[in-house]
Scaffold this active site. Structure first.
Site, PDB file in Angstrom:
ATOM      1  N   TYR A 217       0.800  -1.236   0.000  1.00 44.46           N
ATOM      2  CA  TYR A 217       0.000   0.000   0.000  1.00 44.46           C
ATOM      3  C   TYR A 217       0.827   1.277   0.000  1.00 44.46           C
ATOM      4  O   TYR A 217       1.775   1.417   0.793  1.00 44.46           O
ATOM      5  CB  TYR A 217      -0.929   0.022   1.237  1.00 44.46           C
ATOM      6  CG  TYR A 217      -2.080   0.981   1.055  1.00 44.46           C
ATOM      7  CD1 TYR A 217      -3.246   0.564   0.423  1.00 44.46           C
ATOM      8  CD2 TYR A 217      -1.985   2.301   1.467  1.00 44.46           C
ATOM      9  CE1 TYR A 217      -4.297   1.451   0.213  1.00 44.46           C
ATOM     10  CE2 TYR A 217      -3.034   3.197   1.265  1.00 44.46           C
ATOM     11  CZ  TYR A 217      -4.184   2.757   0.641  1.00 44.46           C
ATOM     12  OH  TYR A 217      -5.226   3.627   0.428  1.00 44.46           O
ATOM     13  N   GLY A 219       2.469   4.679   0.604  1.00 38.26           N
ATOM     14  CA  GLY A 219       3.795   5.105   1.042  1.00 38.26           C
ATOM     15  C   GLY A 219       4.692   3.957   1.479  1.00 38.26           C
ATOM     16  O   GLY A 219       5.915   4.100   1.506  1.00 38.26           O
ATOM     17  N   LYS A 226       7.458   8.700  -0.127  1.00 39.79           N
ATOM     18  CA  LYS A 226       7.895   9.082   1.226  1.00 39.79           C
ATOM     19  C   LYS A 226       9.301   8.549   1.525  1.00 39.79           C
ATOM     20  O   LYS A 226      10.108   9.230   2.160  1.00 39.79           O
ATOM     21  CB  LYS A 226       6.912   8.559   2.266  1.00 39.79           C
ATOM     22  CG  LYS A 226       5.483   9.031   2.067  1.00 39.79           C
ATOM     23  CD  LYS A 226       5.369  10.523   2.140  1.00 39.79           C
ATOM     24  CE  LYS A 226       3.910  10.971   2.094  1.00 39.79           C
ATOM     25  NZ  LYS A 226       3.810  12.430   2.162  1.00 39.79           N
ATOM     26  N   HIS A 246       8.118  18.143   3.108  1.00 37.62           N
ATOM     27  CA  HIS A 246       6.758  17.641   2.964  1.00 37.62           C
ATOM     28  C   HIS A 246       5.847  18.843   2.671  1.00 37.62           C
ATOM     29  O   HIS A 246       5.091  19.281   3.543  1.00 37.62           O
ATOM     30  CB  HIS A 246       6.362  16.939   4.273  1.00 37.62           C
ATOM     31  CG  HIS A 246       5.086  16.183   4.206  1.00 37.62           C
ATOM     32  ND1 HIS A 246       4.334  15.872   5.317  1.00 37.62           N
ATOM     33  CD2 HIS A 246       4.415  15.633   3.160  1.00 37.62           C
ATOM     34  CE1 HIS A 246       3.275  15.184   4.962  1.00 37.62           C
ATOM     35  NE2 HIS A 246       3.287  15.024   3.656  1.00 37.62           N
ATOM     36  N   SER A 268       0.086  15.058   7.284  1.00 36.80           N
ATOM     37  CA  SER A 268      -0.660  14.202   6.361  1.00 36.80           C
ATOM     38  C   SER A 268      -2.171  14.417   6.476  1.00 36.80           C
ATOM     39  O   SER A 268      -2.707  14.506   7.587  1.00 36.80           O
ATOM     40  CB  SER A 268      -0.337  12.742   6.667  1.00 36.80           C
ATOM     41  OG  SER A 268       1.046  12.566   6.596  1.00 36.80           O
ATOM     42  N   CYS A 270      -4.160  16.920   5.807  1.00 35.52           N
ATOM     43  CA  CYS A 270      -4.660  18.188   6.367  1.00 35.52           C
ATOM     44  C   CYS A 270      -5.041  19.164   5.269  1.00 35.52           C
ATOM     45  O   CYS A 270      -5.100  20.373   5.506  1.00 35.52           O
ATOM     46  CB  CYS A 270      -3.603  18.822   7.271  1.00 35.52           C
ATOM     47  SG  CYS A 270      -3.504  18.034   8.881  1.00 35.52           S
ATOM     48  N   THR A 273      -3.684  18.843  -0.770  1.00 36.18           N
ATOM     49  CA  THR A 273      -4.160  18.665  -2.146  1.00 36.18           C
ATOM     50  C   THR A 273      -5.242  19.712  -2.459  1.00 36.18           C
ATOM     51  O   THR A 273      -5.241  20.311  -3.538  1.00 36.18           O
ATOM     52  CB  THR A 273      -4.695  17.229  -2.350  1.00 36.18           C
ATOM     53  OG1 THR A 273      -3.680  16.325  -1.924  1.00 36.18           O
ATOM     54  CG2 THR A 273      -5.053  16.956  -3.796  1.00 36.18           C
TER      55      THR A 273
END
Ligand code: O2Y
Ligand code: MN
Length: 603
Positions: A217, A219, A226, A246, A268, A270, A273
């Site tokens: 899966y 990352g 990552k 990041h 992550s 938050c 995108t």
């Protein structure tokens, strides 16, 4: 596809040839596939996965060339407790990383990888992180036994034959991956092979190697992301004088056509995108996306900081994504997209929570169960993802693949904080900005295994991604800034879209309205917007934020821009005890900034 007997034709790289042969001898695959990165290859692998039940083709009249994959219930996110930084000493990995002795770990991994690809194909994936001919880019090669990984890497990176031409006999990061489920004696495969008992996501920073075992899966398995672009790249950046962060990268243009690029670090899931491709509510303003997750930054010859996005795709969180929250993302994923762990509709399309105001009457959910709106189970897993090419985004920046990168005017740090942290403030200078990044904390999300909604420190949003001692990472940021002409450094800001009132109501509408905060930042960079100096930094004056048409209540705005002295005094205690763990690795610059903040809060 090239078979192993064409290895000499495939690559001139001696180290690569040797490594491939060693991997074959160790993993004992049934065959070998040297990836060329062609469309034909992608299609052929998708066909294989359809046959195996790994992929379901979606209705081509709804979503052409798109597929649904469903993992097992125990392989749904990054596994931070199984992620290791195997530097020579524990001290080099620092107190925030899982460390394991590199020699011991190598023995463990060699045992696990031995025979691990029996009955499977070993794929070799040459990939470039960043535009192929950029001096800021770096190359990796992933060996994997997962065709899902090959197809995902095709979307997420520049992958294939051209990379080998650029590589020549040069340096690459070897990324070794196995799902850890050999097939013995014609044993039938499963749609999502993995090894839940034995997951290892391992980094050897000194030798710049990545080994990943047991998970297929995200990352854990797409090792360019990552593992390479953050954990290994952060070590390369420290040693070579650049930054691997990041951070999203976006262009922001005002109604007069002036443009600035902004990089922003958020933990992550938050909303990076959403922010990176937002449609501003402010008339005449425009956002264009360079990247939504990772930035590599270096000073250019003109002394300004330039950034590239090392990735070529989005691996975005699906739940919550809608025409309302992120129309550009919805348009990006209308074709050529791999969906993982979302629900399947009766007409062969995908659905997830929040995609439409009304859920469909019937679905097959991510667990492959019949689903209706009354079901207890989720339709999509909260960490369900779409994998789609950046170039399909309607607001992709014209310079997103510029080999020199884009010049960064502002850096944002942010977190999910329902209390204490205001909507936005500006740091006083680079040192103070570094302290703001170092003291970041945020309420946890579903992007990683573990409890959701718990406040945790996440310095620079890099807690799970820094490949070395986080104290030394702070020092790297400080010294990086000292080397620069201060007038050319980006200004540094803190933002928080997630503030709530005492009743738990969101104080800020977020999404496209965040453009109002970006506008203030844009104008601050040009020394045009007003600010008030407070103990924590420069905050917008009441009138300097453009709130026209928002109907924000006076009291809500007051709370959003308030610096509660007592709450901040507690916050400094919380920071102080966190920083203690770094001992002698905590740089003086961070201590000085903390003491200065404590002092300002007193007076
Ligand atoms: O590997 C996963 O399960 C997703 S993690 C992820 C994916 C895309 C962008 N960022 C993240 C993250 O955890 O920060
Ligand atoms: Mn991320």
């Amino acid at each position: 596809m090239h078979a192993i007997d064409s290895l000499d034709e495939y690559t001139q790289n001696d180290h690569l040839k040797e490594w491939i042969k060693e991997a074959i001898a160790l993993c004992q695959p049934k065959d070998v596939w040297l990836c060329d990165g062609s469309e034909r290859e992608y299609k052929e692998l998708c066909q294989r996965m359809i046959k195996n039940g790994t992929m379901i083709p979606l209705n081509p009249s709804k979503r052409p060339n798109s597929y649904l994959c469903r993992s097992t219930a125990d392989d749904v996110s990054r596994v931070e407790d199984r992620t290791f930084i195997c530097s020579k000493t524990k001290e080099e990995a620092g107190p925030t990383n899982n460390w394991s002795d590199p020699d011991e770990m190598r023995k463990t991994l060699l045992k696990l990888f031995k025979g691990s690809m029996q009955g499977r194909t070993l794929f070799v994936i040459p990939f470039c992180m960043g535009p192929l001919h950029s001096p800021l880019s770096h190359i990796g090669v992933q060996i994997t036994d997962s065709p899902y990984v090959v197809c995902s890497m095709k979307i997420m990176t520049r992958m294939g034959k051209e990379v080998l031409n650029v590589l020549g006999n040069g340096f690459f990061v070897p990324c070794f991956h196995s799902v850890g489920m050999p097939l013995h004696n014609n044993q039938k495969d499963v749609p999502w092979p993995s090894n839940p008992q034995n997951k290892y996501i391992v980094h050897f920073p000194e030798t710049r190697e990545i080994w990943s075992y047991g998970s297929g899966y995200g990352g854990n398995a797409l090792l360019g992301k990552k593992c390479y672009a953050l954990r290994i790249a952060s070590c390369m950046a420290r040693d070579e004088g650049w930054l691997a962060e990041h951070m999203l990268i976006m262009g922001f243009t005002n109604p007069q056509g002036q443009k600035k690029y902004i990089a922003a670090a958020f933990p992550s899931a938050c909303g990076k995108t959403n922010l990176a491709m937002m449609t501003p509510s402010l008339p005449g303003w425009k956002v264009e996306v360079v990247g939504d997750d990772i930035a590599w930054m270096k000073f250019g010859e003109d002394g300004h900081l330039y950034a590239i996005n090392p990735e070529a795709g989005f691996f975005g969180v699906a739940p919550g994504t809608s025409a309302n929250s992120n129309l550009n993302a919805m348009q990006t994923i209308t074709k050529n997209t791999i969906f993982t762990n979302v629900a399947l509709t009766d007409d062969g399309d995908v659905w997830w929570e929040g995609m439409t105001p009304q859920p469909p009457e019937h679905l097959i959910n991510w667990l492959r169960h019949e689903w209706s709106p009354n079901s207890q189970e989720k339709a999509a897993h909260p960490n369900a993802r779409f994998t789609a090419p950046i170039k399909q985004c309607p607001v992709v920046d014209p310079d997103w693949e510029s080999p020199r990168g884009v010049p960064i005017s502002a850096i944002l740090f942010g977190g999910r904080r329902s209390t204490v942290a205001p909507l936005v403030y500006e740091s006083f200078n680079w040192e103070h900005g570094t302290f703001v990044g170092a003291s970041l904390s945020s309420e946890t999300t579903a992007a990683a295994a573990g409890q959701v909604g718990k406040l945790r420190h996440d310095p620079f949003a890099m807690l799970p991604f820094c490949g070395y001692n986080m104290g030394d990472y702070f020092a790297h940021w400080l010294s990086f800034g000292r080397k620069a002409d201060p007038s050319k450094l980006p200004k540094i800001y803190y933002v928080n879209w997630f503030r709530k009132d005492a009743q738990g109501k969101w104080l800020w509408p977020g999404y496209k309205e965040n453009s109002r905060v970006l506008k203030w930042i844009f104008e601050r960079v040009d020394n045009k917007a007003a600010a008030e100096k407070t103990a924590i930094g420069n905050l917008p004056t009441k009138d300097s934020l453009d709130l026209q048409g928002l109907n924000l209540e006076e009291n809500d705005l007051k709370q959003l821009l308030e610096v509660d002295r007592e709450a901040w005094q507690q916050e400094t205690q919380y920071m102080s005890s966190y920083f203690q763990q770094f001992g002698p690795h905590l740089p003086e610059g961070i201590k000085t900034e903390l003491n200065a903040l404590i002092e300002r809060l007193r007076s």
